[in-house]
Motif scaffolding. Structure first.
Motif, PDB file in Angstrom:
ATOM      1  N   ARG A  77      -0.594  29.549   5.047  1.00 48.43           N
ATOM      2  CA  ARG A  77      -1.815  29.842   5.789  1.00 48.43           C
ATOM      3  C   ARG A  77      -1.517  30.660   7.045  1.00 48.43           C
ATOM      4  O   ARG A  77      -2.305  31.512   7.445  1.00 48.43           O
ATOM      5  CB  ARG A  77      -2.528  28.545   6.148  1.00 48.43           C
ATOM      6  N   ARG A 126       2.271  20.021   2.143  1.00 47.12           N
ATOM      7  CA  ARG A 126       1.376  20.290   3.272  1.00 47.12           C
ATOM      8  C   ARG A 126       2.025  21.254   4.250  1.00 47.12           C
ATOM      9  O   ARG A 126       1.406  22.208   4.718  1.00 47.12           O
ATOM     10  CB  ARG A 126       1.010  18.986   3.980  1.00 47.12           C
ATOM     11  N   VAL A 171      -4.544  29.211  -1.497  1.00 46.56           N
ATOM     12  CA  VAL A 171      -4.596  29.009  -0.049  1.00 46.56           C
ATOM     13  C   VAL A 171      -5.196  30.220   0.655  1.00 46.56           C
ATOM     14  O   VAL A 171      -6.048  30.076   1.535  1.00 46.56           O
ATOM     15  CB  VAL A 171      -3.184  28.689   0.507  1.00 46.56           C
ATOM     16  N   GLU A 192      -6.567  24.158  -0.910  1.00 45.72           N
ATOM     17  CA  GLU A 192      -5.168  23.763  -0.755  1.00 45.72           C
ATOM     18  C   GLU A 192      -4.792  22.690  -1.772  1.00 45.72           C
ATOM     19  O   GLU A 192      -3.741  22.762  -2.400  1.00 45.72           O
ATOM     20  CB  GLU A 192      -4.900  23.281   0.680  1.00 45.72           C
ATOM     21  N   ILE A 252       2.033  24.661   2.692  1.00 46.72           N
ATOM     22  CA  ILE A 252       0.675  25.213   2.741  1.00 46.72           C
ATOM     23  C   ILE A 252       0.371  25.746   4.144  1.00 46.72           C
ATOM     24  O   ILE A 252      -0.198  26.840   4.295  1.00 46.72           O
ATOM     25  CB  ILE A 252      -0.350  24.157   2.295  1.00 46.72           C
ATOM     26  N   TYR A 257      -2.109  23.144  -4.820  1.00 48.32           N
ATOM     27  CA  TYR A 257      -1.029  22.167  -4.979  1.00 48.32           C
ATOM     28  C   TYR A 257      -1.063  21.601  -6.405  1.00 48.32           C
ATOM     29  O   TYR A 257      -0.042  21.547  -7.094  1.00 48.32           O
ATOM     30  CB  TYR A 257      -1.200  21.073  -3.926  1.00 48.32           C
TER      31      TYR A 257
END
Length: 129
Positions: free
Chosen positions: A108, A101, A65, A75, A104, A79
């Motif tokens: 980020r 998600r 990421v 991403e 992530i 994963y």
């Protein structure tokens, strides 16, 4: 103590072919080499002895990421690597992408470190079949 599995950059490339079969471009091989080295560190910090598979999977996700080894879809790659490594290690976790998600997005936003990421992944453990 569960078995420890160490992988190298070739394992990442093999998973890339499975996760993203239509895009074999790697933008920065040094990230893959760095991920391979980083997940072998034991202990990764003084209060963290014998890192587990969740921490190692967290390292893969975090680095994909943040350091973006591929030109796109980092991403998804992170994963896929994290889930594949957990499966290799015999760990079962919830793989609903919505959970990942949100994780992530927190990575980020620089809101989590690898230990926080690992704790979240650990919280998704599923019972053995």
């Amino acid at each position: 103590m569960p078995a420890e599995y160490y992988v190298d950059y070739r394992w990442f490339l093999e998973r890339q072919e499975e996760i993203l079969p239509d895009d074999l471009t790697v933008n920065d091989f040094s990230v893959l080499v760095g991920m391979a080295a980083r997940h072998k560190v034991d202990p990764p910090r003084h209060d963290q002895n014998h890192p587990d598979a969740c921490w190692r999977a967290a390292v893969f996700l975090e680095e994909c990421v943040l350091l973006r080894p591929l030109p796109a879809r980092n991403e998804l790659f992170g994963y896929g690597l994290a889930v594949a490594y957990l499966e290799l290690s015999g760990q079962r976790v919830d793989t609903k992408f919505e959970l990942w998600r949100d994780l992530i997005n927190d990575i980020r936003a620089l809101g989590l470190d690898s230990y926080d990421v690992a704790a979240r992944i650990r919280s998704w453990h599923l019972p053995s079949p």
